[in-house]
Design an enzyme around this catalytic site. Structure first.
Site, short mmCIF file in Angstrom:
data_model
loop_
_atom_site.label_atom_id
_atom_site.label_comp_id
_atom_site.label_asym_id
_atom_site.label_seq_id
_atom_site.Cartn_x
_atom_site.Cartn_y
_atom_site.Cartn_z
N HIS A 1 2.93 7.56 6.30
CA HIS A 1 3.38 7.23 7.65
C HIS A 1 4.90 7.20 7.76
O HIS A 1 5.45 7.45 8.83
CB HIS A 1 2.71 5.94 8.11
CG HIS A 1 1.24 6.12 8.26
ND1 HIS A 1 0.68 6.73 9.36
CD2 HIS A 1 0.20 5.87 7.41
CE1 HIS A 1 -0.63 6.81 9.21
NE2 HIS A 1 -0.95 6.30 8.03
N TYR B 1 0.52 4.30 -0.84
CA TYR B 1 -0.09 5.53 -0.32
C TYR B 1 0.18 5.63 1.18
O TYR B 1 0.68 6.65 1.67
CB TYR B 1 -1.59 5.50 -0.60
CG TYR B 1 -2.33 6.77 -0.24
CD1 TYR B 1 -2.57 7.11 1.10
CD2 TYR B 1 -2.81 7.63 -1.22
CE1 TYR B 1 -3.24 8.27 1.44
CE2 TYR B 1 -3.48 8.79 -0.88
CZ TYR B 1 -3.71 9.10 0.45
OH TYR B 1 -4.37 10.26 0.78
N CYS B 2 -0.16 4.57 1.93
CA CYS B 2 0.02 4.60 3.38
C CYS B 2 1.50 4.62 3.77
O CYS B 2 1.88 5.24 4.76
CB CYS B 2 -0.69 3.41 4.01
SG CYS B 2 -2.49 3.47 3.86
N VAL B 3 2.35 3.94 2.99
CA VAL B 3 3.78 3.97 3.28
C VAL B 3 4.30 5.40 3.17
O VAL B 3 5.02 5.89 4.05
CB VAL B 3 4.56 3.04 2.33
CG1 VAL B 3 6.07 3.24 2.50
CG2 VAL B 3 4.20 1.58 2.59
N CYS C 1 0.86 -1.18 0.00
CA CYS C 1 0.00 0.00 0.00
C CYS C 1 0.90 1.24 0.00
O CYS C 1 1.16 1.83 1.05
CB CYS C 1 -0.92 0.00 1.22
SG CYS C 1 -2.08 1.39 1.27
#
Length: 345
Positions: free
Chosen positions: A101, A96-98, A94
């Site tokens: 965050h 986007y989340c990497v 994922c």
């Protein structure tokens, strides 16, 4: 700085696929209350949360889990939590989340407890249930488990929803490459509460009614706020998905029982086998539920279109996928607690 970041992120709400996000100025009722809470405690209206807005209860459930395990100042540092969020997201492919965050992690102070936690998070849920080799690193206590496992479960959930509904990057597609790093850094700095001090535990709970903690989430009991959040969120998503055909619900749960956490690999032959012998009218719903659970990145527009032929609303699409994503995430979390014996066979 903050107004610029808000403008960028609110612009990215238009990048959400398949559903129409409720615009902040049009939000009413529970959606408006969640939006205000997100901007107050998270600093920005994050698209991974806002994409749930066509189904108000799913939106509130997502926020309860994210807030109570990631943002609240508890027994585990924010640096450790962001490391877990990043590595779970990386393992789930994922990006986007990497991006998000990892950028937040770079703004936080280092923590000596980070040793070993990244490797553990990267494999959390991808092993035989109750394998002691994958227990939480011994530097963490049982009292810290609700926050650690809560982040794992929350991001296995969020990663699936983001992979379905958002692009690979939080930046608009036309953003010049030289600006992406600075914008992400600025965004990470803006992801702070608007009020002094860290968010207080439990302040989000009143958004959803009380509910009993369901099976599979026993690890949360050591923290009343985390247990309460997951109990309310699970009940809300289960209630929202009460219309999902029973054969679809049973098929997903039966597939999860024998699943070792690994991705199905290339191709979609597995999907045809997974929906075999279901009633024909339930196959599109089952396909989308199983894709959400096991390979959201394989979802195609025609899968969404086939589902909508029977269930046409954005609310139904979010209710189905959020239920499937959390059912899967809870199954993953249930096999991780090192203090619980394996269930009888």
């Amino acid at each position: 700085m903050r107004p610029l970041v808000r403008a960028v992120l609110r612009g990215s709400l238009r990048q959400v696929r398949y559903v129409d996000v409720v615009a902040p100025h049009r939000a009413r009722g529970l959606v408006a209350r969640v939006y205000r809470a997100v901007e107050r405690d998270f600093g920005v209206l994050a698209p991974p949360v806002a994409l749930h807005s066509p189904a108000a209860a799913s939106l509130a459930a997502t926020w309860l889990m994210l807030r109570e395990v990631l943002l609240v100042d508890g027994r585990v540092s924010r640096s450790v939590k962001e490391t877990v969020a990043t590595e779970v997201s990386r393992a789930n492919d994922c990006p986007y989340c990497v991006h998000v965050h990892q950028a937040v992690l770079k703004t936080l102070p280092p923590d000596r407890a980070l040793s070993g936690i990244a490797a553990w998070a990267a494999t959390a849920g991808r092993h035989h249930p109750h394998d002691p080799a994958h227990s939480v690193p011994p530097s963490f206590t049982e009292a810290q488990l609700p926050e650690l496992l809560g982040v794992v479960v929350t991001f296995h959930y969020i990663n699936r929803m983001v992979s379905l509904f958002l692009a690979d990057s939080p930046m608009p597609a036309l953003t010049p490459s030289r600006l992406r790093g600075p914008i992400m850094h600025t965004t990470a700095l803006a992801m702070r509460p608007q009020t002094p001090g860290p968010p207080a535990p439990g302040a989000s709970l009143e958004l959803l009614p009380p509910a009993t903690l369901p099976p599979g989430l026993e690890w949360a009991r050591a923290s009343s706020a985390v247990a309460d959040a997951f109990g309310r969120a699970s009940a809300a998503l289960d209630h929202g998905a009460r219309w999902v055909p029973q054969p679809v619900q049973e098929r997903l749960r039966s597939r999860l029982e024998g699943w070792d956490g690994s991705a199905p690999g290339l191709g979609r032959n597995w999907l045809g086998q997974a929906v075999s012998q279901l009633p024909a009218e339930d196959v599109p719903t089952a396909r989308l539920a199983l894709l959400t659970a096991f390979a959201p990145y394989q979802t195609l527009p025609e899968d969404i279109a086939a589902f909508r032929s029977r269930f046409p609303t954005d609310r139904e699409l979010i209710e189905l996928t959020s239920w499937a994503a959390l059912t899967t995430a809870v199954s993953i979390g249930g096999r991780l607690s090192p203090t619980r014996p394996a269930p009888p066979t």
